[in-house]
Motif scaffolding. Structure first.
Motif, PDB file in Angstrom:
ATOM      1  N   PRO A  22      12.743   8.321   6.254  1.00  0.00           N
ATOM      2  CA  PRO A  22      12.959   8.344   4.806  1.00  0.00           C
ATOM      3  C   PRO A  22      13.069   6.964   4.158  1.00  0.00           C
ATOM      4  CG  PRO A  22      14.293  10.022   5.841  1.00  0.00           C
ATOM      5  CD  PRO A  22      13.670   9.206   6.949  1.00  0.00           C
ATOM      6  N   ARG A  23      13.695   6.010   4.821  1.00  0.00           N
ATOM      7  CA  ARG A  23      13.890   4.684   4.210  1.00  0.00           C
ATOM      8  C   ARG A  23      12.800   3.680   4.569  1.00  0.00           C
ATOM      9  NH1 ARG A  23      20.394   4.074   3.685  1.00  0.00           N
ATOM     10  NH2 ARG A  23      20.666   6.179   2.928  1.00  0.00           N
ATOM     11  N   MET A  24      11.780   4.143   5.254  1.00  0.00           N
ATOM     12  CA  MET A  24      10.663   3.270   5.605  1.00  0.00           C
ATOM     13  C   MET A  24       9.921   2.844   4.339  1.00  0.00           C
ATOM     14  SD  MET A  24       7.512   4.192   8.145  1.00  0.00           S
ATOM     15  CE  MET A  24       8.528   4.095   9.613  1.00  0.00           C
ATOM     16  N   LEU A  25       9.631   1.548   4.249  1.00  0.00           N
ATOM     17  CA  LEU A  25       8.882   1.016   3.113  1.00  0.00           C
ATOM     18  C   LEU A  25       7.394   1.018   3.420  1.00  0.00           C
ATOM     19  CD1 LEU A  25      10.922  -2.114   1.940  1.00  0.00           C
ATOM     20  CD2 LEU A  25      10.415  -0.087   0.596  1.00  0.00           C
ATOM     21  N   LEU A  26       6.621   1.532   2.479  1.00  0.00           N
ATOM     22  CA  LEU A  26       5.166   1.548   2.606  1.00  0.00           C
ATOM     23  C   LEU A  26       4.556   0.894   1.381  1.00  0.00           C
ATOM     24  CD1 LEU A  26       4.649   5.245   3.739  1.00  0.00           C
ATOM     25  CD2 LEU A  26       4.674   3.229   5.187  1.00  0.00           C
ATOM     26  N   ARG A  27       3.318   0.459   1.516  1.00  0.00           N
ATOM     27  CA  ARG A  27       2.557  -0.071   0.388  1.00  0.00           C
ATOM     28  C   ARG A  27       1.073   0.130   0.675  1.00  0.00           C
ATOM     29  NH1 ARG A  27       4.110  -6.062   1.812  1.00  0.00           N
ATOM     30  NH2 ARG A  27       2.775  -6.346   3.609  1.00  0.00           N
ATOM     31  N   ARG A  28       0.286  -0.002  -0.380  1.00  0.00           N
ATOM     32  CA  ARG A  28      -1.167   0.067  -0.227  1.00  0.00           C
ATOM     33  C   ARG A  28      -1.652  -1.120   0.594  1.00  0.00           C
ATOM     34  NH1 ARG A  28      -2.568   0.378  -6.595  1.00  0.00           N
ATOM     35  NH2 ARG A  28      -1.699   2.432  -7.035  1.00  0.00           N
ATOM     36  N   ASN A  29      -2.713  -0.911   1.331  1.00  0.00           N
ATOM     37  CA  ASN A  29      -3.386  -2.007   2.013  1.00  0.00           C
ATOM     38  C   ASN A  29      -4.127  -2.813   0.946  1.00  0.00           C
ATOM     39  OD1 ASN A  29      -5.223  -3.648   3.403  1.00  0.00           O
ATOM     40  ND2 ASN A  29      -5.511  -2.132   5.028  1.00  0.00           N
ATOM     41  N   SER A  30      -3.943  -4.107   0.929  1.00  0.00           N
ATOM     42  CA  SER A  30      -4.574  -4.952  -0.097  1.00  0.00           C
ATOM     43  C   SER A  30      -6.089  -5.046   0.077  1.00  0.00           C
ATOM     44  CB  SER A  30      -3.953  -6.347  -0.090  1.00  0.00           C
ATOM     45  OG  SER A  30      -4.157  -6.969   1.161  1.00  0.00           O
ATOM     46  N   ASN A  31      -6.615  -4.576   1.200  1.00  0.00           N
ATOM     47  CA  ASN A  31      -8.066  -4.557   1.437  1.00  0.00           C
ATOM     48  C   ASN A  31      -8.713  -3.275   0.937  1.00  0.00           C
ATOM     49  OD1 ASN A  31      -8.395  -7.081   2.707  1.00  0.00           O
ATOM     50  ND2 ASN A  31      -7.601  -6.236   4.622  1.00  0.00           N
ATOM     51  N   VAL A  32      -8.023  -2.557   0.058  1.00  0.00           N
ATOM     52  CA  VAL A  32      -8.544  -1.292  -0.461  1.00  0.00           C
ATOM     53  C   VAL A  32      -8.688  -1.386  -1.979  1.00  0.00           C
ATOM     54  CG1 VAL A  32      -8.150   1.192  -0.681  1.00  0.00           C
ATOM     55  CG2 VAL A  32      -7.484   0.011   1.424  1.00  0.00           C
ATOM     56  N   ALA A  33      -9.908  -1.182  -2.452  1.00  0.00           N
ATOM     57  CA  ALA A  33     -10.176  -1.087  -3.888  1.00  0.00           C
ATOM     58  C   ALA A  33     -10.145   0.397  -4.250  1.00  0.00           C
ATOM     59  CB  ALA A  33     -11.533  -1.684  -4.218  1.00  0.00           C
ATOM     60  N   PHE A  34      -9.835   0.699  -5.509  1.00  0.00           N
ATOM     61  CA  PHE A  34      -9.745   2.108  -5.899  1.00  0.00           C
ATOM     62  C   PHE A  34     -10.104   2.284  -7.360  1.00  0.00           C
ATOM     63  CE2 PHE A  34      -5.708   0.232  -6.836  1.00  0.00           C
ATOM     64  CZ  PHE A  34      -5.297   0.822  -8.019  1.00  0.00           C
ATOM     65  N   HIS A  35     -10.461   3.525  -7.682  1.00  0.00           N
ATOM     66  CA  HIS A  35     -10.756   3.888  -9.068  1.00  0.00           C
ATOM     67  C   HIS A  35     -10.276   5.313  -9.287  1.00  0.00           C
ATOM     68  CE1 HIS A  35     -12.703   3.788 -12.948  1.00  0.00           C
ATOM     69  NE2 HIS A  35     -13.217   4.976 -12.680  1.00  0.00           N
ATOM     70  N   LYS A  36      -9.440   5.498 -10.310  1.00  0.00           N
ATOM     71  CA  LYS A  36      -8.929   6.835 -10.638  1.00  0.00           C
ATOM     72  C   LYS A  36      -9.880   7.510 -11.611  1.00  0.00           C
ATOM     73  CE  LYS A  36      -4.714   9.195 -12.025  1.00  0.00           C
ATOM     74  NZ  LYS A  36      -4.993  10.347 -11.223  1.00  0.00           N
ATOM     75  N   MET A  37     -10.238   8.748 -11.294  1.00  0.00           N
ATOM     76  CA  MET A  37     -11.123   9.554 -12.138  1.00  0.00           C
ATOM     77  C   MET A  37     -10.486  10.925 -12.300  1.00  0.00           C
ATOM     78  SD  MET A  37     -14.838   8.539 -10.551  1.00  0.00           S
ATOM     79  CE  MET A  37     -14.445   9.330  -9.000  1.00  0.00           C
ATOM     80  N   ASP A  38      -9.987  11.208 -13.494  1.00  0.00           N
ATOM     81  CA  ASP A  38      -9.309  12.477 -13.760  1.00  0.00           C
ATOM     82  C   ASP A  38      -8.169  12.668 -12.760  1.00  0.00           C
ATOM     83  OD1 ASP A  38     -11.058  13.055 -15.915  1.00  0.00           O
ATOM     84  OD2 ASP A  38     -12.548  13.780 -14.478  1.00  0.00           O
ATOM     85  N   ASP A  39      -8.212  13.738 -11.963  1.00  0.00           N
ATOM     86  CA  ASP A  39      -7.148  14.029 -10.995  1.00  0.00           C
ATOM     87  C   ASP A  39      -7.484  13.533  -9.591  1.00  0.00           C
ATOM     88  OD1 ASP A  39      -5.581  15.237 -12.900  1.00  0.00           O
ATOM     89  OD2 ASP A  39      -6.338  17.249 -12.483  1.00  0.00           O
ATOM     90  N   GLU A  40      -8.499  12.722  -9.464  1.00  0.00           N
ATOM     91  CA  GLU A  40      -8.955  12.257  -8.161  1.00  0.00           C
ATOM     92  C   GLU A  40      -8.958  10.730  -8.149  1.00  0.00           C
ATOM     93  OE1 GLU A  40     -12.827  12.943  -5.303  1.00  0.00           O
ATOM     94  OE2 GLU A  40     -13.094  13.027  -7.469  1.00  0.00           O
ATOM     95  N   THR A  41      -8.742  10.153  -6.983  1.00  0.00           N
ATOM     96  CA  THR A  41      -8.838   8.710  -6.814  1.00  0.00           C
ATOM     97  C   THR A  41      -9.816   8.438  -5.675  1.00  0.00           C
ATOM     98  OG1 THR A  41      -6.568   8.392  -7.554  1.00  0.00           O
ATOM     99  CG2 THR A  41      -7.571   6.574  -6.348  1.00  0.00           C
TER     100      THR A  41
END
Length: 111
Positions: A22-41
């Protein structure tokens, strides 16, 4: 929130299984680009050149991981946004986070 048949669509890069706390910290990998489209990424892992698709719930999780975030905080946000019982939310969240980690899309923050 019902568990998707496949939370992340795309090729698997590593066969690892992440043990989540539960207390583990996570984050996005900085080598990942993304684009949000409606309800999908849509994600593009820049190092591997592979595309991935997240559904609505996966997109919410991705949004929450824009900065370092505990697994517990993500869980709490899922409970606030969706009509789901806590135990089921944990199961579904762990499945999605393990998939994200297996595809090297998120990483554990050392600390």
């Amino acid at each position: 929130m019902s568990p998707p048949s496949s939370p992340i669509e795309g090729p698997t890069d590593r066969g690892i299984e992440l043990v989540l706390l539960p207390r583990m910290l996570l984050r996005r990998n900085s080598n990942v680009a993304f684009h949000k489209m409606d309800d999908e990424t849509v994600l593009l892992h820049l190092e591997f050149g592979k595309y991935y698709s997240l559904d609505q719930v996966g997109s919410v999780i991705w949004e929450l991981l824009s900065s370092e975030c505990t697994v517990e905080r993500v869980h709490d946000q899922i409970l606030e946004r969706y009509d789901v019982e806590s135990p089921q939310a944990w199961v579904d969240l762990c499945e999605i986070l393990r998939d994200l980690a297996a595809h090297s899309l998120v990483e554990v923050v050392d600390g």
